[in-house]
Design a protein around this motif. Structure first.
Motif, short mmCIF file in Angstrom:
data_model
loop_
_atom_site.label_atom_id
_atom_site.label_comp_id
_atom_site.label_asym_id
_atom_site.label_seq_id
_atom_site.Cartn_x
_atom_site.Cartn_y
_atom_site.Cartn_z
N THR A 103 0.85 -1.18 0.00
CA THR A 103 0.00 0.00 0.00
C THR A 103 0.89 1.23 0.00
O THR A 103 1.75 1.38 0.87
CB THR A 103 -0.91 0.01 1.25
OG1 THR A 103 -1.74 -1.14 1.21
CG2 THR A 103 -1.76 1.26 1.28
N ARG A 105 1.49 5.07 0.62
CA ARG A 105 0.95 6.14 1.46
C ARG A 105 1.81 7.39 1.26
O ARG A 105 3.01 7.30 1.01
CB ARG A 105 1.00 5.74 2.93
CG ARG A 105 0.03 4.64 3.26
CD ARG A 105 -0.37 4.66 4.73
NE ARG A 105 -1.47 3.74 4.95
CZ ARG A 105 -1.36 2.57 5.55
NH1 ARG A 105 -0.20 2.17 6.03
NH2 ARG A 105 -2.42 1.80 5.69
N GLY A 106 1.19 8.53 1.42
CA GLY A 106 1.92 9.79 1.39
C GLY A 106 2.61 10.03 2.71
O GLY A 106 2.36 9.31 3.69
N ASP A 108 2.00 12.21 4.72
CA ASP A 108 0.99 12.59 5.70
C ASP A 108 0.19 11.40 6.21
O ASP A 108 -0.70 11.54 7.03
CB ASP A 108 0.04 13.63 5.11
CG ASP A 108 -0.70 13.11 3.88
OD1 ASP A 108 -0.47 11.95 3.45
OD2 ASP A 108 -1.52 13.88 3.34
N GLY A 109 0.49 10.20 5.70
CA GLY A 109 -0.18 8.99 6.13
C GLY A 109 -1.40 8.63 5.30
O GLY A 109 -1.98 7.56 5.47
N ALA A 110 -1.80 9.51 4.38
CA ALA A 110 -2.97 9.25 3.53
C ALA A 110 -2.66 8.12 2.55
O ALA A 110 -1.58 8.08 1.95
CB ALA A 110 -3.37 10.50 2.77
N THR A 111 -3.60 7.21 2.40
CA THR A 111 -3.43 6.11 1.46
C THR A 111 -3.57 6.63 0.04
O THR A 111 -4.55 7.29 -0.31
CB THR A 111 -4.47 5.01 1.72
OG1 THR A 111 -4.26 4.50 3.04
CG2 THR A 111 -4.33 3.87 0.73
N LEU A 112 -2.57 6.32 -0.80
CA LEU A 112 -2.60 6.71 -2.21
C LEU A 112 -3.21 5.60 -3.05
O LEU A 112 -3.97 5.85 -3.97
CB LEU A 112 -1.20 7.03 -2.71
CG LEU A 112 -0.49 8.19 -2.00
CD1 LEU A 112 0.96 8.27 -2.43
CD2 LEU A 112 -1.22 9.49 -2.28
N VAL A 154 3.82 -1.58 3.41
CA VAL A 154 3.66 -0.16 3.09
C VAL A 154 4.89 0.39 2.39
O VAL A 154 6.02 0.02 2.69
CB VAL A 154 3.41 0.66 4.38
CG1 VAL A 154 3.36 2.14 4.11
CG2 VAL A 154 2.15 0.20 5.07
N VAL A 156 6.18 4.42 1.58
CA VAL A 156 5.87 5.82 1.84
C VAL A 156 6.49 6.66 0.73
O VAL A 156 7.68 6.56 0.45
CB VAL A 156 6.40 6.28 3.22
CG1 VAL A 156 6.12 7.76 3.44
CG2 VAL A 156 5.77 5.44 4.33
#
Length: 166
Positions: A103, A105-106, A108-112, A154, A156
């Motif tokens: 997964t 994620r940016g 900022d923790g937001a899932t892309l 993940v 990042v």
């Protein structure tokens, strides 16, 4: 783990071009090697001949004896069990099969979105992300891909402004 992808047919006798994803193509695709496939119903395939055509690898598989049979294999991935692959000592190197499915994620923790593939374009690797149903390419470089956590599932990413606007 994917060790290669079958490309177009070469000639009329069932030979195919193969894009290897291994540092040891001569060993991995040696005559007599049996490779599983994705999709599984296309294999297993046994290597009958290995030739180099310039920088490209050409294989002939047992039972694939004409151009139509060779073309039917186009896009099929050649795979081995993860337990058969050599250990990687460099913490900054990864197997493509370990990256696909992570997964993204940016910072900022937001899932892309999920990593769908890793491709090579002109000698540079790119993560292929599925962001809101659109395929986006992310250069797989340290300045953009900050963290790869395979066990955590993940990756990042700190995308430069406008990367996903194209």
């Amino acid at each position: 783990m994917t060790v290669g992808r079958i490309g177009p047919a070469r000639g009329v006798r069932g030979d195919v071009f193969v894009q290897p994803f291994t540092d040891e193509p001569d060993e991995r695709f040696a005559v007599g090697s049996v490779l599983d496939t994705e999709p599984a119903e296309r294999g297993p395939l046994t290597v009958e001949a290995l030739n180099l055509s310039g920088p490209k690898m050409v294989l002939h598989f047992a039972g694939v004896d004409d151009r139509a049979a060779a073309e039917a294999l186009r896009g099929v991935r050649l795979v081995i069990a993860a337990s058969e692959r050599p250990e990687i000592d460099d913490p900054d190197e990864f197997y493509i099969s370990d990256l696909v499915g992570l997964t993204a994620r940016g910072v900022d923790g937001a899932t892309l979105g999920p990593v769908r593939d890793v491709i090579d374009i002109a000698g540079a690797d790119y993560l292929v992300l599925d962001i809101d149903g659109a395929e986006r390419l992310v250069p797989f470089v340290e300045a953009i891909v900050l963290t790869v956590d395979v066990p955590g599932g993940v990756v990042v990413i700190d995308p430069p402004e406008g990367l996903f606007e194209i």
